[in-house]
Scaffold this motif. Structure first.
Motif, PDB file in Angstrom:
ATOM      1  N   GLU A 139      37.772  27.998  39.926  1.00 32.79           N
ATOM      2  CA  GLU A 139      36.375  28.040  40.324  1.00 32.79           C
ATOM      3  C   GLU A 139      35.679  29.163  39.579  1.00 32.79           C
ATOM      4  OE1 GLU A 139      35.966  28.377  44.526  1.00 32.79           O
ATOM      5  OE2 GLU A 139      37.461  26.794  44.760  1.00 32.79           O
ATOM      6  N   LEU A 140      34.426  28.931  39.351  1.00 29.59           N
ATOM      7  CA  LEU A 140      33.650  29.955  38.672  1.00 29.59           C
ATOM      8  C   LEU A 140      33.559  31.196  39.522  1.00 29.59           C
ATOM      9  CD1 LEU A 140      30.666  28.295  36.860  1.00 29.59           C
ATOM     10  CD2 LEU A 140      32.615  29.501  35.900  1.00 29.59           C
ATOM     11  N   ASP A 141      33.604  32.311  38.828  1.00 30.09           N
ATOM     12  CA  ASP A 141      33.376  33.592  39.454  1.00 30.09           C
ATOM     13  C   ASP A 141      34.329  33.978  40.556  1.00 30.09           C
ATOM     14  OD1 ASP A 141      31.681  35.526  38.562  1.00 30.09           O
ATOM     15  OD2 ASP A 141      30.802  35.671  40.548  1.00 30.09           O
ATOM     16  N   SER A 142      35.551  33.688  40.334  1.00 30.18           N
ATOM     17  CA  SER A 142      36.555  34.296  41.182  1.00 30.18           C
ATOM     18  C   SER A 142      36.491  35.784  40.846  1.00 30.18           C
ATOM     19  CB  SER A 142      37.912  33.712  40.825  1.00 30.18           C
ATOM     20  OG  SER A 142      38.906  34.652  41.078  1.00 30.18           O
ATOM     21  N   GLU A 143      36.784  36.640  41.803  1.00 30.90           N
ATOM     22  CA  GLU A 143      36.672  38.074  41.554  1.00 30.90           C
ATOM     23  C   GLU A 143      37.845  38.551  40.720  1.00 30.90           C
ATOM     24  OE1 GLU A 143      34.967  39.852  44.958  1.00 30.90           O
ATOM     25  OE2 GLU A 143      33.805  38.120  44.369  1.00 30.90           O
ATOM     26  N   VAL A 144      38.897  37.755  40.731  1.00 35.19           N
ATOM     27  CA  VAL A 144      40.160  38.196  40.177  1.00 35.19           C
ATOM     28  C   VAL A 144      40.336  37.593  38.793  1.00 35.19           C
ATOM     29  CG1 VAL A 144      42.631  37.935  40.489  1.00 35.19           C
ATOM     30  CG2 VAL A 144      41.190  38.427  42.443  1.00 35.19           C
ATOM     31  N   THR A 145      40.912  38.363  37.921  1.00 37.33           N
ATOM     32  CA  THR A 145      41.206  37.859  36.595  1.00 37.33           C
ATOM     33  C   THR A 145      42.402  36.910  36.704  1.00 37.33           C
ATOM     34  OG1 THR A 145      40.491  39.997  35.829  1.00 37.33           O
ATOM     35  CG2 THR A 145      41.644  38.621  34.258  1.00 37.33           C
ATOM     36  N   PRO A 146      42.315  35.741  36.092  1.00 42.00           N
ATOM     37  CA  PRO A 146      43.412  34.783  36.249  1.00 42.00           C
ATOM     38  C   PRO A 146      44.658  35.204  35.469  1.00 42.00           C
ATOM     39  CG  PRO A 146      41.765  33.938  34.736  1.00 42.00           C
ATOM     40  CD  PRO A 146      41.237  35.230  35.258  1.00 42.00           C
ATOM     41  N   PHE A 147      45.774  34.649  35.829  1.00 41.49           N
ATOM     42  CA  PHE A 147      46.996  34.884  35.067  1.00 41.49           C
ATOM     43  C   PHE A 147      47.830  33.621  35.106  1.00 41.49           C
ATOM     44  CE2 PHE A 147      47.064  36.650  39.239  1.00 41.49           C
ATOM     45  CZ  PHE A 147      48.043  35.890  39.828  1.00 41.49           C
ATOM     46  N   GLY A 148      48.943  33.640  34.358  1.00 36.85           N
ATOM     47  CA  GLY A 148      49.651  32.397  34.085  1.00 36.85           C
ATOM     48  C   GLY A 148      50.747  31.998  35.036  1.00 36.85           C
ATOM     49  N   ILE A 196      41.991  52.571  39.577  1.00 38.91           N
ATOM     50  CA  ILE A 196      41.822  53.030  40.956  1.00 38.91           C
ATOM     51  C   ILE A 196      42.032  51.865  41.922  1.00 38.91           C
ATOM     52  CG2 ILE A 196      40.207  54.061  42.622  1.00 38.91           C
ATOM     53  CD1 ILE A 196      38.859  55.482  40.208  1.00 38.91           C
ATOM     54  N   SER A 197      41.481  50.701  41.573  1.00 34.40           N
ATOM     55  CA  SER A 197      41.623  49.565  42.479  1.00 34.40           C
ATOM     56  C   SER A 197      43.090  49.138  42.593  1.00 34.40           C
ATOM     57  CB  SER A 197      40.726  48.401  42.055  1.00 34.40           C
ATOM     58  OG  SER A 197      41.148  47.875  40.833  1.00 34.40           O
ATOM     59  N   LYS A 198      43.846  49.316  41.516  1.00 37.47           N
ATOM     60  CA  LYS A 198      45.279  48.988  41.575  1.00 37.47           C
ATOM     61  C   LYS A 198      46.037  49.942  42.501  1.00 37.47           C
ATOM     62  CE  LYS A 198      45.534  47.057  37.265  1.00 37.47           C
ATOM     63  NZ  LYS A 198      45.506  47.513  35.911  1.00 37.47           N
ATOM     64  N   LEU A 199      45.675  51.214  42.431  1.00 39.77           N
ATOM     65  CA  LEU A 199      46.324  52.205  43.302  1.00 39.77           C
ATOM     66  C   LEU A 199      46.038  51.903  44.766  1.00 39.77           C
ATOM     67  CD1 LEU A 199      45.321  55.364  41.247  1.00 39.77           C
ATOM     68  CD2 LEU A 199      47.587  54.310  41.319  1.00 39.77           C
ATOM     69  N   LEU A 200      44.796  51.518  45.021  1.00 40.67           N
ATOM     70  CA  LEU A 200      44.422  51.170  46.395  1.00 40.67           C
ATOM     71  C   LEU A 200      45.207  49.942  46.837  1.00 40.67           C
ATOM     72  CD1 LEU A 200      42.402  51.671  48.775  1.00 40.67           C
ATOM     73  CD2 LEU A 200      40.954  49.923  47.731  1.00 40.67           C
ATOM     74  N   SER A 201      45.280  48.974  45.929  1.00 44.86           N
ATOM     75  CA  SER A 201      45.914  47.703  46.239  1.00 44.86           C
ATOM     76  C   SER A 201      47.395  47.853  46.603  1.00 44.86           C
ATOM     77  CB  SER A 201      45.743  46.781  45.034  1.00 44.86           C
ATOM     78  OG  SER A 201      46.411  45.581  45.253  1.00 44.86           O
ATOM     79  N   ARG A 211      47.963  54.027  55.138  1.00 46.20           N
ATOM     80  CA  ARG A 211      48.186  53.368  53.837  1.00 46.20           C
ATOM     81  C   ARG A 211      48.696  51.950  54.035  1.00 46.20           C
ATOM     82  NH1 ARG A 211      50.215  58.007  49.551  1.00 46.20           N
ATOM     83  NH2 ARG A 211      48.425  59.357  49.963  1.00 46.20           N
ATOM     84  N   LYS A 212      48.127  51.053  53.251  1.00 44.21           N
ATOM     85  CA  LYS A 212      48.418  49.639  53.401  1.00 44.21           C
ATOM     86  C   LYS A 212      48.318  48.965  52.053  1.00 44.21           C
ATOM     87  CE  LYS A 212      46.678  48.225  57.783  1.00 44.21           C
ATOM     88  NZ  LYS A 212      45.401  48.392  58.376  1.00 44.21           N
ATOM     89  N   ILE A 213      49.024  47.857  51.928  1.00 38.26           N
ATOM     90  CA  ILE A 213      48.851  47.021  50.746  1.00 38.26           C
ATOM     91  C   ILE A 213      47.542  46.253  50.914  1.00 38.26           C
ATOM     92  CG2 ILE A 213      49.840  45.075  49.473  1.00 38.26           C
ATOM     93  CD1 ILE A 213      52.588  45.948  50.614  1.00 38.26           C
ATOM     94  N   VAL A 214      46.735  46.182  49.854  1.00 31.82           N
ATOM     95  CA  VAL A 214      45.439  45.501  49.935  1.00 31.82           C
ATOM     96  C   VAL A 214      45.402  44.390  48.884  1.00 31.82           C
ATOM     97  CG1 VAL A 214      42.934  45.806  49.731  1.00 31.82           C
ATOM     98  CG2 VAL A 214      44.344  47.691  50.607  1.00 31.82           C
ATOM     99  N   PRO A 215      45.065  43.158  49.271  1.00 32.36           N
ATOM    100  CA  PRO A 215      44.970  42.109  48.258  1.00 32.36           C
ATOM    101  C   PRO A 215      44.094  42.543  47.080  1.00 32.36           C
ATOM    102  CG  PRO A 215      44.825  41.154  50.428  1.00 32.36           C
ATOM    103  CD  PRO A 215      44.819  42.647  50.618  1.00 32.36           C
ATOM    104  N   THR A 216      44.557  42.238  45.873  1.00 35.32           N
ATOM    105  CA  THR A 216      43.878  42.669  44.655  1.00 35.32           C
ATOM    106  C   THR A 216      42.379  42.381  44.688  1.00 35.32           C
ATOM    107  OG1 THR A 216      45.882  42.395  43.377  1.00 35.32           O
ATOM    108  CG2 THR A 216      43.827  42.331  42.145  1.00 35.32           C
ATOM    109  N   ARG A 217      42.044  41.173  45.103  1.00 39.53           N
ATOM    110  CA  ARG A 217      40.637  40.768  45.136  1.00 39.53           C
ATOM    111  C   ARG A 217      39.803  41.736  45.987  1.00 39.53           C
ATOM    112  NH1 ARG A 217      37.668  35.537  45.846  1.00 39.53           N
ATOM    113  NH2 ARG A 217      39.474  34.555  44.927  1.00 39.53           N
ATOM    114  N   TRP A 218      40.321  42.061  47.174  1.00 35.64           N
ATOM    115  CA  TRP A 218      39.564  42.955  48.057  1.00 35.64           C
ATOM    116  C   TRP A 218      39.538  44.373  47.513  1.00 35.64           C
ATOM    117  CZ3 TRP A 218      42.422  41.270  53.208  1.00 35.64           C
ATOM    118  CH2 TRP A 218      42.218  39.897  53.399  1.00 35.64           C
ATOM    119  N   SER A 219      40.633  44.775  46.881  1.00 34.33           N
ATOM    120  CA  SER A 219      40.706  46.161  46.401  1.00 34.33           C
ATOM    121  C   SER A 219      39.677  46.419  45.307  1.00 34.33           C
ATOM    122  CB  SER A 219      42.120  46.486  45.901  1.00 34.33           C
ATOM    123  OG  SER A 219      42.360  45.860  44.665  1.00 34.33           O
ATOM    124  N   ILE A 220      39.379  45.394  44.517  1.00 33.28           N
ATOM    125  CA  ILE A 220      38.411  45.569  43.428  1.00 33.28           C
ATOM    126  C   ILE A 220      37.016  45.817  44.007  1.00 33.28           C
ATOM    127  CG2 ILE A 220      37.263  44.402  41.498  1.00 33.28           C
ATOM    128  CD1 ILE A 220      39.978  42.906  41.049  1.00 33.28           C
TER     129      ILE A 220
END
Lengths: 403, 251
Positions: A139-148, A196-201, A211-220
């Motif tokens: 879908e267009l404009d997912s917040e997350v960069t796609p991967f394979g 920074i968003s990765k560290l948060l994630s 401290r908690k694991i945060v889904p990448t999308r939300w962390s960004i």
């Protein structure tokens, strides 16, 4: 990539590229073990929250792979190139509860702290499967960069002997520092927002017990939102800019016009114009006054990414303004590459030569010139103008005399 | 430097802190020999609070210079709220002027030290206004009027005539109108020099009224057509809490 290409052509081309990559690397990828160099990068999914899939991203490539996961280095690159980086990253997954404390999580955190790409090996439960369907349906404009490719992990090891980033270490070991303050401190010390968003994630920031694991999308979005909200307070006592300023930039089928309006009171509005492949348009917008936004933005993470770019620009100039960001998304943006392209696109627009105007009308005319919808239609959607036109300010009456 | 402000009860501080918190996160108070004052606007510059708290209203007050102290208002409120109605409250500044000391006593003695924030230097001028209409209500009656209109509208229009004042609002779901006449319950005074009509944001009005209404007293609503409104909260021992609100330009 020329804009005359149809969206389907672009998608077909990207898919062919992807299949070619799978072919070249088929031996490496059709195995249950993979060696390579992680940028370093981790990904946290959001499905199943609070039990989520966490794991490293590892390409079948050795050496300096930093560019594979550093959006700050992607400006000026085409869609194919960015996707080539991204699709090469194989995602290993381990299911974890977001408040998990484990040796596995710690070693992912160690890897994330590394200043350089980390050589490593992943052993999968089964060989990685391609998510071609996901690519087709993206879908267009997912917040997350796609991967394979992705596969459940049996085990992984990384050589994390590379030096850790001192700034990041300090934030990680300060277990009394709130996540918000840690994000701001890292930003002030020049750590990239994507880092920074990765560290948060991966649960490395904040007060120990929180401290908690945060889904990448939300962390960004959390990172863009937190840092920009703090920067907004920084500009509070600044002087207004003097002229109306328009800055523009386009990349990856996204057209940006930023209008900076002289004002003693900060406000921010972002308008998104979507053009689908049949030429139909849709417009969405979000607005905040100086008290900030008290609900999730209707245009999601794009809003905070643009707000960050704009407010850091004002901080660096020591100025204040009210700001309108117009983003037009054309069909050539065939595949979403992540919210970074909004942040970097807006930053680049503001780095470029701006056009100055004496009045708002001319500034808006120029800002709307290359857009697919008329200036009148754009103006009709701008909330800031109606909000301001309908409410007087108390300062309007300071010099008012009753006679 | 001497600065001591002692009150028999924390209630005035609670009302003041809660009023200020409706507009800003950080507040800079100014203390002089005459008393304590605060003036500030919300970030949009739509509303302004002006507080004067004279020295004679305190049980004990000493200040031999001009002292400014800035606080994060939510942190300050949290500490003040630890005090019960009958507790005496004493506020002083630390030696280095970087902390505020709050002593709460009524047999059981407590002392909080709160870190001050950098106070803002900017001064806020007052709007120059003359008011044609004045409505004095109990805070309860005013709060009820605001709540009655707020169920349908975000704005309230006030239409004051010599013997009658009408409050109204309009929203997507319908209209509301409330009429008060001289003698209506809760209406203490209605003085109209010139008929006045204006519209104001309910959000601002109801927040400030709810924040102060628990302190009792009365509230005077003063305004003129299409001009800012001023609320004067009259609570015991604080000489002036003025709240100014700029009008809506259209309905």
């Amino acid at each position: 990539m020329s804009s005359t290409q149809s969206v389907n052509d672009i998608k077909r081309q990207l898919e062919a590229e992807w299949i070619r990559f799978l072919g070249i690397n088929s031996a490496k990828l059709h195995s249950t073990s993979l060696e390579g160099s992680s940028p370093p990068s981790v990904f946290v999914g959001r499905y199943g929250y609070p039990k989520v899939k966490v794991g490293p991203l590892l390409p079948p490539v050795h050496g300096d792979t930093s560019v594979f996961d550093k959006p700050e280095m992607w400006l000026g690159k085409g869609l194919e190139e960015i996707l080539r980086y991204r699709l090469a990253l194989v995602r290993g997954t381990i299911t974890m509860k977001v408040d998990e404390k484990s040796r596995q999580l710690e070693s992912l955190q160690d890897m994330t702290m590394s200043t350089r790409p980390a050589e490593g090996q992943a052993i999968f439960e089964k060989s990685p499967a391609a998510e071609i369907q996901a690519l087709r349906k993206a879908e267009l404009d997912s917040e997350v960069t796609p991967f394979g490719l992705s596969a459940p992990l049996k085990s992984f090891t990384f050589n994390t002997l590379a030096a850790s980033d001192r700034r990041i270490e300090n934030a990680y070991y300060d277990t009394d520092l709130t996540a918000a303050k840690a994000m701001v401190a890292l930003y002030q010390q020049g750590v990239e927002v994507s880092r920074i968003s990765k560290l948060l994630s991966i649960g490395m920031l904040g007060i120990k017990k929180d401290r908690k694991i945060v889904p990448t999308r939300w962390s960004i979005s959390a990172t863009d939102s937190t840092i920009s909200a703090w920067l907004v307070r920084e500009i509070n006592n600044n002087q207004s800019i003097d002229s109306f300023e328009v800055s523009q930039f386009s990349h990856l089928g996204n057209y940006y016009s930023l209008v900076l309006i002289p004002d003693d009171i900060w406000s921010f509005e972002m308008l998104e114009i979507w053009i689908d492949k049949n030429g139909r348009t849709a417009i969405a917008s979000e607005y905040e006054g100086p008290e900030g936004l008290n609900h999730p933005p209707s245009i999601a993470g794009a809003y905070f990414a643009a707000r960050l770019a704009v407010v850091e620009h004002l901080v660096s100039r020591g100025r204040k303004a009210s700001v309108l960001v117009i983003r037009e998304i054309r069909p050539e943006y065939a595949l979403p590459v992540g919210v970074w392209q909004i942040r970097e696109g807006a930053r680049e627009a503001l780095r470029r030569q701006k056009r100055l105007f004496e009045d708002l009308g001319n500034a808006l005319s120029f800002a709307c010139l290359n857009m697919s919808v008329s200036k009148a239609e754009i103006i009709s959607k701008i909330k800031a103008f109606s909000v301001k036109a309908k409410q007087a300010k108390i300062t309007d009456f300071v010099n008012y005399s009753a006679d | 430097m001497v600065f001591i402000a002692r009150t028999k009860s924390p209630e005035e501080w609670k009302a003041i802190a809660s009023a200020i918190s409706t507009l800003v996160d950080e507040a800079t108070f100014e203390a002089t020999a005459e008393g304590i004052s605060f003036r500030g606007m919300d970030p949009s510059h739509i509303a302004l609070i002006d507080i004067q708290w004279p020295n004679f209203a305190f049980e004990r007050y000493e200040c031999d210079t001009v002292v400014k102290f800035g606080v994060r208002i939510d942190e300050f409120s949290k500490l003040i709220k630890r005090a019960d109605k009958k507790d005496a409250l004493e506020i002083t500044l630390g030696e280095d002027q970087r902390t505020l000391h709050i002593r709460i006593s009524n047999g059981y003695k407590r002392e909080y030290k709160m870190l001050l924030i950098e106070s803002s230097a900017s001064s806020t001028p007052l709007p120059k206004l003359s008011f044609n209409s004045k409505i004095v209500l109990t805070p309860g009656a005013f709060d009820k009027v605001l709540s009655d209109v707020q169920v349908v509208s975000e704005y309230i229009s006030i239409d004051a005539k010599s013997s009658r004042v009408e409050f109204s609002g309009r929203g997507d779901s319908g209209d509301a109108s409330i009429a008060l006449e001289s003698g209506s319950e809760g209406l203490e005074e209605l003085a109209v020099q010139e008929e006045s009509k204006a519209t104001y944001s309910l959000d601002y009005l109801s927040k400030i009224t709810k924040a102060i209404s628990t302190a009792g007293g009365s509230v005077a609503v003063e305004f003129s057509s299409k001009m800012p409104l001023r609320l004067e909260f009259r609570i015991a021992n604080v000489n002036r809490i003025h709240f100014y609100l700029a009008p809506r330009v259209q309905d």
